[in-house]
Design a protein around this motif. Structure first.
Motif, PDB file in Angstrom:
ATOM      1  N   THR A   8      -2.339  -9.526 -29.877  1.00 37.46           N
ATOM      2  CA  THR A   8      -1.969 -10.749 -29.179  1.00 37.46           C
ATOM      3  C   THR A   8      -3.124 -11.186 -28.286  1.00 37.46           C
ATOM      4  O   THR A   8      -3.635 -10.390 -27.490  1.00 37.46           O
ATOM      5  CB  THR A   8      -0.721 -10.535 -28.310  1.00 37.46           C
ATOM      6  OG1 THR A   8       0.297  -9.916 -29.095  1.00 37.46           O
ATOM      7  CG2 THR A   8      -0.200 -11.845 -27.764  1.00 37.46           C
ATOM      8  N   GLN A  32       1.900 -13.931 -12.479  1.00 35.97           N
ATOM      9  CA  GLN A  32       3.170 -14.138 -13.181  1.00 35.97           C
ATOM     10  C   GLN A  32       2.926 -14.673 -14.591  1.00 35.97           C
ATOM     11  O   GLN A  32       3.602 -14.258 -15.547  1.00 35.97           O
ATOM     12  CB  GLN A  32       4.029 -15.116 -12.385  1.00 35.97           C
ATOM     13  CG  GLN A  32       5.392 -15.398 -12.991  1.00 35.97           C
ATOM     14  CD  GLN A  32       6.145 -16.460 -12.209  1.00 35.97           C
ATOM     15  OE1 GLN A  32       5.610 -17.510 -11.891  1.00 35.97           O
ATOM     16  NE2 GLN A  32       7.398 -16.153 -11.869  1.00 35.97           N
ATOM     17  N   ARG A  51       1.634 -11.925 -16.839  1.00 38.80           N
ATOM     18  CA  ARG A  51       2.734 -11.044 -17.243  1.00 38.80           C
ATOM     19  C   ARG A  51       3.559 -11.699 -18.344  1.00 38.80           C
ATOM     20  O   ARG A  51       3.995 -11.037 -19.301  1.00 38.80           O
ATOM     21  CB  ARG A  51       3.611 -10.718 -16.044  1.00 38.80           C
ATOM     22  CG  ARG A  51       4.734  -9.732 -16.368  1.00 38.80           C
ATOM     23  CD  ARG A  51       5.487  -9.316 -15.116  1.00 38.80           C
ATOM     24  NE  ARG A  51       6.491  -8.313 -15.447  1.00 38.80           N
ATOM     25  CZ  ARG A  51       6.250  -7.019 -15.571  1.00 38.80           C
ATOM     26  NH1 ARG A  51       5.024  -6.563 -15.407  1.00 38.80           N
ATOM     27  NH2 ARG A  51       7.210  -6.171 -15.864  1.00 38.80           N
ATOM     28  N   ARG A  52       3.773 -13.001 -18.231  1.00 40.75           N
ATOM     29  CA  ARG A  52       4.544 -13.726 -19.230  1.00 40.75           C
ATOM     30  C   ARG A  52       3.825 -13.734 -20.579  1.00 40.75           C
ATOM     31  O   ARG A  52       4.450 -13.558 -21.626  1.00 40.75           O
ATOM     32  CB  ARG A  52       4.766 -15.160 -18.734  1.00 40.75           C
ATOM     33  CG  ARG A  52       5.648 -16.023 -19.619  1.00 40.75           C
ATOM     34  CD  ARG A  52       5.725 -17.423 -19.039  1.00 40.75           C
ATOM     35  NE  ARG A  52       6.580 -18.286 -19.819  1.00 40.75           N
ATOM     36  CZ  ARG A  52       6.606 -19.607 -19.699  1.00 40.75           C
ATOM     37  NH1 ARG A  52       5.798 -20.193 -18.827  1.00 40.75           N
ATOM     38  NH2 ARG A  52       7.408 -20.335 -20.446  1.00 40.75           N
ATOM     39  N   ASN A 112       1.454 -11.512 -21.556  1.00 39.45           N
ATOM     40  CA  ASN A 112       1.424 -10.110 -21.975  1.00 39.45           C
ATOM     41  C   ASN A 112       0.558  -9.913 -23.225  1.00 39.45           C
ATOM     42  O   ASN A 112       0.975  -9.278 -24.208  1.00 39.45           O
ATOM     43  CB  ASN A 112       2.852  -9.599 -22.235  1.00 39.45           C
ATOM     44  CG  ASN A 112       2.911  -8.084 -22.351  1.00 39.45           C
ATOM     45  OD1 ASN A 112       2.009  -7.377 -21.895  1.00 39.45           O
ATOM     46  ND2 ASN A 112       3.953  -7.581 -22.987  1.00 39.45           N
ATOM     47  N   ASP A 136      -2.914  -8.729 -25.440  1.00 35.04           N
ATOM     48  CA  ASP A 136      -3.860  -7.614 -25.483  1.00 35.04           C
ATOM     49  C   ASP A 136      -5.230  -8.019 -24.962  1.00 35.04           C
ATOM     50  O   ASP A 136      -5.962  -7.194 -24.418  1.00 35.04           O
ATOM     51  CB  ASP A 136      -4.009  -7.110 -26.923  1.00 35.04           C
ATOM     52  CG  ASP A 136      -2.707  -6.549 -27.469  1.00 35.04           C
ATOM     53  OD1 ASP A 136      -2.068  -5.745 -26.765  1.00 35.04           O
ATOM     54  OD2 ASP A 136      -2.336  -6.921 -28.600  1.00 35.04           O
ATOM     55  N   SER A 192       0.088  -9.142 -11.846  1.00 33.70           N
ATOM     56  CA  SER A 192       0.810  -9.177 -13.125  1.00 33.70           C
ATOM     57  C   SER A 192       1.619  -7.910 -13.356  1.00 33.70           C
ATOM     58  O   SER A 192       2.606  -7.917 -14.112  1.00 33.70           O
ATOM     59  CB  SER A 192      -0.166  -9.366 -14.286  1.00 33.70           C
ATOM     60  OG  SER A 192      -0.880  -8.162 -14.573  1.00 33.70           O
ATOM     61  N   LEU A 233       0.643  -5.525 -15.071  1.00 36.34           N
ATOM     62  CA  LEU A 233       0.262  -5.005 -16.380  1.00 36.34           C
ATOM     63  C   LEU A 233      -0.965  -4.106 -16.255  1.00 36.34           C
ATOM     64  O   LEU A 233      -1.750  -4.222 -15.307  1.00 36.34           O
ATOM     65  CB  LEU A 233      -0.031  -6.151 -17.347  1.00 36.34           C
ATOM     66  CG  LEU A 233       1.125  -7.115 -17.612  1.00 36.34           C
ATOM     67  CD1 LEU A 233       0.666  -8.261 -18.502  1.00 36.34           C
ATOM     68  CD2 LEU A 233       2.306  -6.386 -18.253  1.00 36.34           C
ATOM     69  N   SER A 234      -1.139  -3.240 -17.221  1.00 41.25           N
ATOM     70  CA  SER A 234      -2.261  -2.302 -17.208  1.00 41.25           C
ATOM     71  C   SER A 234      -3.408  -2.848 -18.049  1.00 41.25           C
ATOM     72  O   SER A 234      -3.388  -2.749 -19.279  1.00 41.25           O
ATOM     73  CB  SER A 234      -1.814  -0.935 -17.743  1.00 41.25           C
ATOM     74  OG  SER A 234      -2.897  -0.029 -17.759  1.00 41.25           O
ATOM     75  N   TYR A 235      -4.374  -3.476 -17.376  1.00 39.37           N
ATOM     76  CA  TYR A 235      -5.595  -3.956 -18.028  1.00 39.37           C
ATOM     77  C   TYR A 235      -6.771  -3.165 -17.456  1.00 39.37           C
ATOM     78  O   TYR A 235      -7.118  -3.326 -16.285  1.00 39.37           O
ATOM     79  CB  TYR A 235      -5.801  -5.441 -17.765  1.00 39.37           C
ATOM     80  CG  TYR A 235      -4.873  -6.353 -18.542  1.00 39.37           C
ATOM     81  CD1 TYR A 235      -4.949  -6.426 -19.924  1.00 39.37           C
ATOM     82  CD2 TYR A 235      -3.937  -7.144 -17.887  1.00 39.37           C
ATOM     83  CE1 TYR A 235      -4.103  -7.266 -20.645  1.00 39.37           C
ATOM     84  CE2 TYR A 235      -3.095  -7.990 -18.604  1.00 39.37           C
ATOM     85  CZ  TYR A 235      -3.184  -8.042 -19.981  1.00 39.37           C
ATOM     86  OH  TYR A 235      -2.355  -8.874 -20.695  1.00 39.37           O
ATOM     87  N   ARG A 266      -6.695  -4.887 -22.605  1.00 36.95           N
ATOM     88  CA  ARG A 266      -6.262  -3.488 -22.631  1.00 36.95           C
ATOM     89  C   ARG A 266      -6.851  -2.752 -23.827  1.00 36.95           C
ATOM     90  O   ARG A 266      -6.571  -1.570 -24.037  1.00 36.95           O
ATOM     91  CB  ARG A 266      -4.730  -3.408 -22.664  1.00 36.95           C
ATOM     92  CG  ARG A 266      -4.085  -4.121 -23.847  1.00 36.95           C
ATOM     93  CD  ARG A 266      -2.584  -3.843 -23.908  1.00 36.95           C
ATOM     94  NE  ARG A 266      -1.866  -4.375 -22.792  1.00 36.95           N
ATOM     95  CZ  ARG A 266      -1.073  -5.465 -22.848  1.00 36.95           C
ATOM     96  NH1 ARG A 266      -0.933  -6.122 -24.006  1.00 36.95           N
ATOM     97  NH2 ARG A 266      -0.423  -5.886 -21.793  1.00 36.95           N
ATOM     98  N   ARG A 297      -1.225 -18.874 -26.611  1.00 37.70           N
ATOM     99  CA  ARG A 297      -1.145 -17.482 -27.049  1.00 37.70           C
ATOM    100  C   ARG A 297      -0.963 -17.430 -28.557  1.00 37.70           C
ATOM    101  O   ARG A 297      -0.208 -18.219 -29.126  1.00 37.70           O
ATOM    102  CB  ARG A 297       0.032 -16.785 -26.370  1.00 37.70           C
ATOM    103  CG  ARG A 297       0.210 -15.318 -26.780  1.00 37.70           C
ATOM    104  CD  ARG A 297       1.340 -14.641 -26.024  1.00 37.70           C
ATOM    105  NE  ARG A 297       2.648 -15.186 -26.408  1.00 37.70           N
ATOM    106  CZ  ARG A 297       3.797 -14.843 -25.817  1.00 37.70           C
ATOM    107  NH1 ARG A 297       3.805 -13.982 -24.818  1.00 37.70           N
ATOM    108  NH2 ARG A 297       4.946 -15.367 -26.228  1.00 37.70           N
TER     109      ARG A 297
END
Length: 327
Positions: free
Chosen positions: A7, A44, A47-48, A50, A52, A72, A74-76, A99, A319
């Motif tokens: 993604t 935000q 996160r939405r 999401n 790669d 976010s 998220l783990s980047y 990521r 996206r």
């Protein structure tokens, strides 16, 4: 058939800068509260999405981007924005958050001699105003992918200025405005040629897929965009596929998902698709060299109709869900 997924997304963040930092002389810097709201909103959105790998534009400070990524949740593990480590000057820069495994990252600023051009009354244009980011990534399936992040010259008229930044031309004269717009077009065109050279160098006689993302400041079928992608040449010469790029929205394998909301910017009431994702033939199902496909492309643009507020972006986000065949 078994598939792996990838993604990717592109986001123009609209002047992401640290609080108190002057990024343009004619704009007030962000206050502490305004900055908190901006990074919270961008976090935000990340996160939405999401994704790669996320391409971003208009980044002034790497620290601000890191704050947004932290928001976010998220783990980047890769947050890249070359030229912003100590704050960008002159113009904002592009960035990549991912990521995925990173092999190399390069920032391309200077043109090759073939792309250099003289702009009327301005002079030699020999570099990207916002350098192109080139990253080599490895997907979860160990597929090597080249990712390019670009932000080409805007359509805003290029008026002549003196050393103090004051206008030397009558901006209210429509004839002057027309010539100033021509200067911008010539600059964007030369940047398109330079980007095209980079695309060809990555694609010619190779099978490594390429993904180009960013704000090209023109429509997908505009001349400058087609200079970069050369998709139109494929209709006359199938061998041209080797160095062509394909607009992800046009080649998605679920055409029923296409909608009339596929735009990323609204200029004077008219929707435009300035923010784009392009893929090489390895993600085009009709290619004999296809390694996968573009499953679907989505536009996140509801915030464009929520009123103007610089804590939000004035661009919609795009996206794409790509698929790769597994052995």
């Amino acid at each position: 058939m078994n598939w792996g997924t990838l993604t990717v997304a592109t986001c123009n963040a609209l002047n992401l800068a640290l609080p108190g930092r002057v990024f343009y002389e004619n704009q007030e810097p962000y206050g502490a509260d305004e900055y908190r709201r901006k990074v919270a909103w961008l976090g935000q959105q990340l996160r939405r999405l999401n994704a790669d790998a996320v391409a971003l534009q208009e980044i002034w400070d790497l620290a601000a981007l890191r704050d947004a990524v932290a928001e976010s949740g998220l783990s980047y593990h890769q947050v890249l924005a070359p030229g912003t480590e100590s704050g960008a000057t002159g113009t904002p820069r592009v960035a990549l958050v991912t990521r995925l495994s990173l092999e190399t990252v390069t920032s391309h600023a200077a043109f090759t001699p073939a792309a250099v051009i003289d702009v009327p009354e301005v002079g030699r244009h020999d570099h990207f105003e916002r350098p192109v980011l080139h990253a080599v990534l490895r997907t979860k399936q160990e597929q090597k992918v080249h990712v390019l992040v670009a932000h080409l010259k805007s359509k805003r008229p290029k008026f002549l200025l003196n050393a103090a930044g004051e206008s030397l031309e009558d901006r209210d004269d429509p004839r002057v405005a027309a010539r100033a717009t021509l200067r911008s077009l010539i600059m964007r065109g030369s940047e398109a040629v330079a980007l095209r050279e980079l695309v060809v160098s990555l694609l010619h006689n190779t099978r490594d897929p390429v993904i180009l993302m960013g704000d090209l400041n023109d429509a997908p079928h505009a001349v400058t965009s087609q200079i970069v992608a050369a998709t139109s040449a494929v209709a006359f010469d199938r061998e041209a596929r080797d160095t062509a790029l394909f607009h992800a929205y046009d080649v998605q394998s679920e055409p029923a998902l296409r909608r009339d909301v596929a735009y990323s910017h609204v200029h004077q009431g008219s929707p435009e698709t300035l923010d784009q994702i392009w893929v090489s033939e390895e993600f085009v199902t009709s290619s004999r060299f296809a390694l996968g496909d573009v499953r679907r492309v989505e536009y996140f643009n509801d915030h464009l109709h929520e009123g103007r507020d610089r804590t939000r972006s004035d661009h919609g986000f795009v996206r794409a869900l790509l698929r790769l065949r597994l052995p």
